[in-house]
Design a protein around this motif. Structure first.
Motif, short mmCIF file in Angstrom:
data_model
loop_
_atom_site.label_atom_id
_atom_site.label_comp_id
_atom_site.label_asym_id
_atom_site.label_seq_id
_atom_site.Cartn_x
_atom_site.Cartn_y
_atom_site.Cartn_z
N MET A 52 0.72 -1.35 -0.05
CA MET A 52 0.01 0.10 -0.19
C MET A 52 0.92 1.31 0.02
O MET A 52 0.72 2.11 -0.82
CB MET A 52 -0.78 0.04 1.25
N ASN A 53 1.96 1.16 0.81
CA ASN A 53 2.82 2.36 0.95
C ASN A 53 3.58 2.65 -0.49
O ASN A 53 3.54 3.84 -1.02
CB ASN A 53 3.87 2.24 1.92
N ILE A 54 3.93 1.69 -1.11
CA ILE A 54 4.61 1.65 -2.57
C ILE A 54 3.63 2.20 -3.50
O ILE A 54 4.02 3.07 -4.34
CB ILE A 54 5.34 0.17 -2.66
N ILE A 55 2.48 1.83 -3.61
CA ILE A 55 1.36 2.08 -4.53
C ILE A 55 1.00 3.53 -4.10
O ILE A 55 0.84 4.13 -5.17
CB ILE A 55 0.10 1.32 -4.39
N SER A 56 1.04 3.96 -3.21
CA SER A 56 0.83 5.27 -2.77
C SER A 56 1.76 6.29 -3.17
O SER A 56 1.50 7.56 -3.55
CB SER A 56 0.31 5.61 -1.20
N MET A 57 3.15 5.89 -3.06
CA MET A 57 4.12 6.55 -3.57
C MET A 57 3.92 6.61 -5.06
O MET A 57 4.33 7.89 -5.64
CB MET A 57 5.38 6.02 -3.01
N ASN A 58 3.60 5.50 -5.60
CA ASN A 58 3.61 6.01 -7.24
C ASN A 58 2.49 6.93 -7.67
O ASN A 58 2.56 7.67 -8.54
CB ASN A 58 3.27 4.48 -7.75
N GLY B 150 17.91 12.54 -9.45
CA GLY B 150 18.22 13.12 -10.97
C GLY B 150 17.11 12.51 -11.91
O GLY B 150 16.90 11.13 -11.81
N GLY B 151 16.58 12.95 -12.68
CA GLY B 151 15.42 12.66 -13.56
C GLY B 151 14.01 12.64 -13.15
O GLY B 151 14.12 12.64 -11.82
N PRO B 152 13.09 11.74 -13.88
CA PRO B 152 12.00 11.69 -13.26
C PRO B 152 11.86 10.35 -12.35
O PRO B 152 12.61 9.78 -12.23
CB PRO B 152 11.00 11.36 -14.59
N TYR B 153 10.81 10.65 -11.67
CA TYR B 153 10.43 9.42 -10.63
C TYR B 153 10.40 8.02 -11.52
O TYR B 153 9.58 8.29 -12.51
CB TYR B 153 9.00 9.64 -10.13
N ARG B 154 10.87 7.00 -11.00
CA ARG B 154 10.49 5.53 -11.53
C ARG B 154 9.62 4.78 -10.89
O ARG B 154 9.63 4.69 -9.44
CB ARG B 154 11.86 4.77 -11.71
N ARG B 155 8.61 4.33 -11.54
CA ARG B 155 7.50 3.42 -10.80
C ARG B 155 8.15 2.39 -10.05
O ARG B 155 9.37 1.77 -10.51
CB ARG B 155 6.45 2.96 -11.68
N LYS B 156 7.70 2.19 -8.93
CA LYS B 156 8.19 0.83 -8.15
C LYS B 156 7.30 -0.06 -8.12
O LYS B 156 5.87 0.14 -7.90
CB LYS B 156 8.66 1.53 -6.49
N THR B 157 7.93 -1.40 -7.66
CA THR B 157 6.94 -2.54 -7.49
C THR B 157 7.55 -3.27 -6.20
O THR B 157 8.82 -3.27 -5.93
CB THR B 157 6.89 -3.46 -8.65
N VAL B 158 6.54 -4.14 -5.54
CA VAL B 158 7.01 -4.78 -4.37
C VAL B 158 7.15 -6.42 -4.91
O VAL B 158 6.32 -6.97 -5.68
CB VAL B 158 5.83 -4.72 -3.32
N VAL B 159 8.38 -6.85 -4.74
CA VAL B 159 8.47 -8.34 -4.96
C VAL B 159 8.47 -9.28 -3.69
O VAL B 159 9.26 -9.07 -2.73
CB VAL B 159 9.78 -8.60 -5.66
N LEU B 160 7.69 -10.15 -3.74
CA LEU B 160 7.16 -11.08 -2.47
C LEU B 160 7.91 -12.20 -2.51
O LEU B 160 8.07 -12.81 -3.43
CB LEU B 160 5.50 -10.82 -2.16
N GLN B 161 8.30 -12.93 -1.28
CA GLN B 161 8.81 -14.03 -1.39
C GLN B 161 8.32 -14.83 -0.11
O GLN B 161 7.97 -14.39 0.89
CB GLN B 161 10.14 -14.09 -1.16
N VAL C 204 8.59 -9.35 2.18
CA VAL C 204 8.95 -8.39 0.99
C VAL C 204 10.37 -8.77 0.80
O VAL C 204 11.04 -8.70 1.87
CB VAL C 204 8.75 -7.03 1.31
N LYS C 205 10.59 -9.27 -0.43
CA LYS C 205 11.91 -9.54 -0.82
C LYS C 205 12.87 -8.37 -1.40
O LYS C 205 14.01 -8.13 -1.11
CB LYS C 205 12.06 -10.54 -2.29
N GLU C 206 12.11 -7.46 -2.04
CA GLU C 206 12.71 -6.17 -2.57
C GLU C 206 11.59 -5.11 -2.95
O GLU C 206 10.76 -5.65 -3.42
CB GLU C 206 13.82 -6.30 -3.47
N VAL C 207 12.12 -3.86 -3.32
CA VAL C 207 11.11 -2.82 -3.87
C VAL C 207 11.67 -2.65 -5.02
O VAL C 207 13.24 -2.07 -5.04
CB VAL C 207 10.90 -1.82 -2.88
N ALA C 208 11.48 -3.08 -6.07
CA ALA C 208 12.11 -3.02 -7.36
C ALA C 208 11.69 -1.64 -8.05
O ALA C 208 10.45 -1.28 -8.14
CB ALA C 208 12.21 -4.14 -8.10
N GLN C 209 12.76 -1.19 -8.89
CA GLN C 209 12.13 -0.17 -9.78
C GLN C 209 11.66 -0.77 -11.12
O GLN C 209 12.17 -1.87 -11.72
CB GLN C 209 13.22 0.78 -10.34
#
Length: 146
Positions: free
Chosen positions: A21-27, A39-50, A75-80
């Motif tokens: 929810m936090n990552i989606i809200s950030m997006n 630097g540069g525009p924001y990059r969408r983030k996704t959550v990788v689960l394990q 959460v394994k990682e928060v990926a771009q």
């Protein structure tokens, strides 16, 4: 599976869904961000689960065969996201390049809202299952007293 294991599995799911929810809200908040501190525009983030263990190694030895494959989630990682940036012609924008194009993150607000609703429903379902476990636990205590 005992009551505590069921609560541990539910708690792991609630934690990952909160992160999602936090990552989606950030997006959603950065859907039009053209300049970031990196630097540069924001990059969408996704959550990788394990899948993850919910028990300690010693308690695993004490389980029955049916309980040994129980897993929680983490959460394994928060990926771009690797989507290319959107290029919009806005020559008056302060972040426009020499040709007048501004690069925006490729964030689909409808997709993000659908993802947010899915995560919210999963969160609610996990809370319901944890409430059911607590109710069963309380009923077992009443039976023991009575």
């Amino acid at each position: 599976m005992d009551f505590m294991t069921a609560l541990d599995i539910g708690a792991s799911a609630l934690s990952t869904e909160r992160t999602s929810m936090n990552i989606i809200s950030m997006n959603l908040a950065n859907a039009k961000t053209t300049r970031t501190p990196e630097g540069g525009p924001y990059r969408r983030k996704t959550v990788v689960l394990q899948a993850t263990e919910v028990d300690h190694p010693f308690s695993k030895q004490m389980q029955s065969a049916m309980d040994r494959d129980l897993r929680g989630v983490r959460v394994k990682e928060v990926a771009q996201d690797k989507r290319p940036l959107k290029q919009v012609y806005e020559p008056g924008h302060p972040d426009a390049n020499e040709e007048g194009y501004v690069f925006y993150p490729d964030i689909n607000v409808v997709e993000e809202m659908a993802n947010l609703m899915t995560v919210q429903r999963s969160y609610e379902a996990n809370i319901s299952s944890m409430d059911a476990v607590k109710t069963m636990y309380n009923k077992a205590l009443e039976l023991g007293r009575g």
